[in-house]
Write an enzyme that holds these catalytic residues in place. Structure first.
Site, short mmCIF file in Angstrom:
data_model
loop_
_atom_site.label_atom_id
_atom_site.label_comp_id
_atom_site.label_asym_id
_atom_site.label_seq_id
_atom_site.Cartn_x
_atom_site.Cartn_y
_atom_site.Cartn_z
N ARG A 184 59.88 -2.15 8.72
CA ARG A 184 58.80 -1.22 8.43
C ARG A 184 57.47 -1.91 8.17
NH1 ARG A 184 61.31 3.86 5.02
NH2 ARG A 184 63.00 4.32 6.47
N ASP A 232 53.82 14.36 -3.32
CA ASP A 232 54.53 13.21 -2.76
C ASP A 232 53.69 11.96 -2.97
OD1 ASP A 232 57.11 13.10 -0.69
OD2 ASP A 232 55.80 11.35 -0.53
#
Length: 288
Positions: free
Chosen positions: A53, A157
């Site tokens: 990632r 979030d």
């Protein structure tokens, strides 16, 4: 038992296969940064995931290696947002764990109606790409009991990128094709031309939801209490001490008798005494 020499050889081969060197020390740095900022515990077996990632950031920034990237991270605070976005997981779906939405429809709404209440506040903590808060909004709007009610959903979030996508409310048709066709027709607009194969959430749902960036480890700006909190598949990333602190803070933000929904692999039994189990991964705040 595997031979130590064999394990070392495998590790060396993995390093050779990688575009950039990513050592145990590099991984430890990633883990420490993620835990200190977000309280998320990155398990040892997630080393490859972390590399895969983050390596995208190195390529995009044209940085020569992870040592240079960590220096860049320290010198450019705006990059930390990209760092967090890259490492957080965003697995979600409309009406995931359907029994929670059934519980709202069959238990919570009738209970509030019987009490003569017409105000409802729900918090979706860790809302990811938005499927959860939109599913909550659909459930509330479709109920025969809530006509004329004042209903709001807060969706938060830590990942700013997924929040932007959630607020836009645009999804591929594949994301909604398992929903009943009447639900799709009522609450989604199908795209045409260049937007073919996509759907957009109708404005009536979007107006119910406030999307906000929030790190659960930081100060929470919310003051008013909620009737329901969704915190599903979030606590599995925290250690037990962090889970206990988080649950205590959520209990303080729930109205007396308010409800907390958690993920299918999460249990509060050994973490808190402030909630009682009343259904499948469904908890109620204990009255004091």
């Amino acid at each position: 038992m595997a031979d130590i020499g064999d394990s070392q050889a495998v590790a060396e081969q993995e390093q050779k296969d990688r575009e950039f060197e990513f050592s145990r020390a590099h991984f430890a740095k990633v883990r420490d940064e993620l835990y200190d900022y977000a309280g998320i515990v990155l398990a040892e077996h997630k080393m490859d995931m972390a590399y895969n990632r983050l390596v995208r950031r190195l390529r995009e920034l044209k940085i020569a290696g992870f040592n240079e990237y960590f220096v860049y991270l320290d010198q450019h605070p705006e990059e930390f947002t990209q760092f967090i976005n890259a490492l957080t997981t965003n697995l979600t779906a409309f009406f995931r764990e359907r029994h929670h939405f059934d519980f709202i429809n069959q238990k919570i709404l009738p209970q509030l109606a019987a009490q003569g209440k017409k105000t409802l506040r729900v918090w979706s903590a860790g809302c990811s790409l938005g499927e959860e808060p939109y599913s909550i909004a659909i459930t509330l709007q479709d109920s025969a009991l809530t006509h004329g009610w004042d209903m709001k959903v807060l969706a938060t979030d830590i990942d700013s990128k997924v929040l932007a996508n959630a607020q836009a409310g645009v999804y591929s048709y594949d994301r909604v094709k398992t929903l009943p066709e009447p639900t799709v027709r009522k609450w989604f607009m199908k795209g045409k031309g260049q937007q073919s194969g996509q759907v957009k959430v109708r404005q009536a749902l979007q107006e119910m939801i406030a999307f906000r960036h929030l790190n659960l480890m930081h100060e929470w700006p919310m003051k008013a209490q909620f009737d329901v909190i969704f915190c599903r598949n979030v606590m599995i990333y925290f250690d037990q001490a962090t889970q206990t602190r988080l649950l205590s803070r959520m209990a303080n933000l729930l109205k007396p008798g308010g409800y907390l929904f958690v993920g299918h692999s999460e249990s509060l039994a050994r973490t808190t005494t402030e909630f009682e189990l009343v259904g499948g991964t469904t908890y109620r705040k204990v009255s004091t």
